[in-house]
Design an enzyme around this catalytic site. Structure first.
Site, PDB file in Angstrom:
ATOM      1  N   ASP A 352       0.531  -1.039  -0.115  1.00 34.70           N
ATOM      2  CA  ASP A 352      -0.134  -0.137   0.224  1.00 34.70           C
ATOM      3  C   ASP A 352       0.570   1.105   0.249  1.00 34.70           C
ATOM      4  OD1 ASP A 352      -3.090   1.349   0.226  1.00 34.70           O
ATOM      5  OD2 ASP A 352      -1.783   1.861   2.501  1.00 34.70           O
ATOM      6  N   GLU A 389       2.168  -0.688  -4.571  1.00 38.61           N
ATOM      7  CA  GLU A 389       1.029   0.210  -5.151  1.00 38.61           C
ATOM      8  C   GLU A 389       1.380   2.055  -5.517  1.00 38.61           C
ATOM      9  OE1 GLU A 389      -3.415   2.099  -2.886  1.00 38.61           O
ATOM     10  OE2 GLU A 389      -1.777   2.361  -1.883  1.00 38.61           O
TER      11      GLU A 389
END
Length: 704
Positions: A352, A389
């Site tokens: 993330d 990401e």
């Protein structure tokens, strides 16, 4: 009588630590690894703190106990090795509950925030139990750490090692996937509940589940209250080595470890890999107003990026930023990844806000930071998938440039271009072609391959597929932030009515567009990722930021499996086709050239009139042909796509050089079920003259 056998510590984080032999009446205990390590005669505790002046271990009998029954004081003269505090406590067994507690300076302007009253979660705790307790004295009482016995009979289970080019990812929430099926699932909302739904995952055909965060995160607030906005997604880690206790069936302390392993083992037995969404960019401790749970109270200035005045840099948008490129923090992340790969057989990780890992200790973006290189080069992670990401909340956007080598990336450019194309935006036909063929503009220059592009139309963060074709504005009022949260730019369309409607023409068009988007995703080169529920048109009623909606708005509605069986059947057929056809998932970039004389080029592009595409005057509509040239397998088939996002009917003329092949229809998104898809690709033959009238907003696929 003392044994003279050299005891051996269990394997932790992929490393086996041998204890020194006993010498007469004294037993020596090696101060590493970190955490609480169970031994035959007790437990070895180890924790890092450079600036602490005292360290204690608080021992509890029950999760409901507000105060410890015993406090173990560590002696700085004998229980400290450099900056590692370590002590062996005899007589303790698996299941023992504990906290750390540290004394030291409270000088926030210098980055230190020690609190001698704080009960601290072990950064290396392998399980937590209980929850935050209510407080009248201002002391935060977080969940207890649990001493864990790691033994588990894996029955020969190993990583599946499915090539990324052959992977179909299914992003899902452990609780949300089964909580809405309480009538059908004995252990709804849990790891064991996922096991009960494996037959559905197998029938869908996906090859990997990507689990939204399962690292421990708060259920209640630090003072034991249920927060107004529940942390449903789980992006607030407080114990990176522990599976979330909230997804456990029952309440036995530490049993989530066993249950999580049983889930992984069962998924592997079904041929499905497990990828974890990991959040090594911030923690649940928040900014200077947030609670002290572990890192703040052990060595705040090491674990977090700080400003000169001691406040927190906030590249995560969540109040703090983990200092991932500090050697101590880097070591923790490194050990954590090994821990999940070795002890839980995890097959990969999605990082993330991974651009934060590209920031140095001062927060500056730099290429190939140590953390990024360690993850790519670590030998124990060599069989795993690593996915970034490639952006953060402070403006970094590194899609296509995050790293080299093994790193794959969530391709945000793919999402936006495919959405815009099917919405009917102008001047995006060339971008659509680039995304269909693997995004060479983003990944080829760095030596990566098409499968390093993780293609997606939707994710947990944003609209569902159904809502993407049903809403033009976000509707996040349920989040109680006056609809200010969530992205304002979604490249969506409602096709005439905002939200649900009974108007038949709009309902049919929305279904057609959902099929167009899903088919584009599954027939693009790259690695596709589907969001749980999109295959049955799950809705969040226009909420594009359902991070706090732990309810039916976010949960998988299992009634949709029957209600939207047409969409499910379509998805199953196209997934199966993708898995069977190397033509649409090549591991190298397309060239536009034939492999040998007489072959079709590996990819060809034509206008609706049948002429070679003139990209300087490209129309919205497009013919794409992925051929079998260079594929040394008899199962490969030529694939022809007719894409028409326009609002009115369009005539397509198939080029003469293609009409000599025996094309048969695979799917037509404008047709009603069951004629919308022929799972064996044995539908009607292409008309002899090669001329077709294609319905507005539709896509056809022929196979030869």
């Amino acid at each position: 009588m003392l044994s003279l056998t050299t005891p051996t510590l269990p394997t932790l984080n992929g490393t086996r630590f041998a204890m020194p032999a006993l010498h007469k009446h004294m037993q020596f205990h090696y101060p590493l690894p970190y955490g609480a390590i169970l031994q035959e005669a007790g437990v070895q505790f180890a924790v890092y703190s450079r600036s602490a002046t005292a360290m204690r271990i608080l021992l509890y009998r029950r999760t409901s106990d507000r105060e410890p029954y015993r406090v173990v004081e560590l002696n700085p003269a004998t229980d400290r090795w450099g900056d590692i505090w370590s002590v062996f406590v005899p007589g303790l067994k698996a299941g023992q509950l504990y906290h750390f507690q540290a004394d030291g300076p409270f000088t926030p302007e210098e980055g230190l925030r020690f609190d001698p009253r704080a009960r601290l979660i072990d950064p290396y705790a392998r399980a937590l139990a209980g929850d935050f307790q209510s407080s009248t004295d201002g002391v935060v009482r977080p969940p207890r750490c649990v001493v864990v016995e790691d033994q588990f009979d894996w029955q020969g289970d190993r990583h599946l090692k499915i090539p990324l080019s052959e992977t179909v990812i299914y992003e899902m929430h452990v609780k949300g996937f089964t909580k809405g099926a309480s009538r059908d699932v004995k252990n709804a909302g849990s790891y064991l509940g996922v096991i009960e739904k494996i037959p559905y995952l197998k029938s869908l055909g996906i090859t990997a589940v990507e689990l939204m965060p399962i690292h421990e995160f708060p259920i209640l607030d630090p003072f034991g209250n249920k927060p107004e906005r529940q942390n449903y997604w789980g992006y607030d880690s407080m114990a990176f080595f522990s599976p979330h206790r909230g997804y456990m069936a029952g309440d036995k302390p530490g049993d989530q470890v066993r249950q999580f392993k049983e889930m992984v083992q069962a998924l592997h037995s079904a041929g499905i890999e497990v990828i974890l969404d990991v959040v090594f960019n911030h923690t649940a401790e928040g900014n200077h107003m947030g609670p002290t749970l572990n890192f703040k109270g052990l060595q705040n200035d090491v674990y977090y990026m700080l400003n000169d005045d001691g406040t927190y840099k906030n590249y995560s948008g969540c109040g703090n930023t983990l200092n991932g490129n500090h050697p101590i923090c880097r070591e923790m992340i490194f050990h954590c990844l090994r821990h999940w790969v070795h002890n839980y057989h995890i097959d990969g990780f999605r990082f993330d806000l991974a651009s934060i890992l590209s920031r140095d200790r001062n927060g500056e973006l730099m290429p190939n930071t140590p953390m990024v290189e360690i993850i790519a080069e670590d030998p124990m992670l060599a069989d795993t998938k690593i996915i970034a990401e490639a952006w953060d909340a402070a403006g970094a956007y590194q899609v296509g440039s995050f790293a080299k080598g093994r790193w794959a990336e969530w391709n945000g450019r793919y999402r936006d271009d495919i959405r815009r194309y099917w919405r009917g935006d102008s001047a995006v036909t060339g971008s659509m072609a680039t995304r269909l063929s693997g995004s060479s503009d983003l990944y080829e220059h760095s030596g990566r391959d098409p499968y390093h592009s993780i293609n997606f139309i939707t994710s947990h963060d944003g609209y569902t597929l159904n809502d993407l074709v049903s809403y033009e504005q976000k509707h996040n009022q349920a989040n109680k932030e006056d609809n200010r949260d969530g992205d304002n730019n979604n490249y969506s369309s409602n096709y005439g009515v905002e939200g649900p409607t009974r108007r038949k023409a709009i309902v049919e068009l929305r279904l057609r567009q959902a099929k167009n988007l899903m088919a584009s995703l599954l027939l693009s080169h790259g690695t596709p990722m589907i969001v749980s529920g999109d295959e049955v048109l799950r809705t969040q009623r226009g909420n594009n930021n359902a991070y706090c909606q732990d309810n039916n708005l976010s949960w998988f509605d299992w009634k949709l499996v029957e209600r939207n069986s047409e969409m499910l059947r379509f998805c199953e057929a196209v997934i199966a086709f993708r898995k069977a056809q190397p033509t649409v998932r090549r591991a190298t970039f397309l060239t536009g050239k034939p492999h040998k004389a007489g072959d079709l080029p590996d990819v060809s592009w034509y206008s609706p009139g049948g002429d070679a595409m003139d990209w300087s005057h490209a129309t919205q509509s497009l013919i794409c042909v992925f051929s079998t040239t260079g594929l040394e397998t008899p199962i490969a088939r030529n694939v022809m796509l007719l894409l028409h996002p326009g609002p009115s009917e369009q005539k397509f003329q198939i080029p003469s050089e293609l009409r000599r092949l025996p094309w048969k229809l695979f799917f037509d998104t404008s047709a009603a079920a069951p004629l919308d898809v022929y799972p064996k690709a044995d539908g009607p033959e292409l008309p002899a003259r090669g001329s077709l009238q294609v319905t507005h907003h539709s896509m056809l696929c022929y196979v030869a």
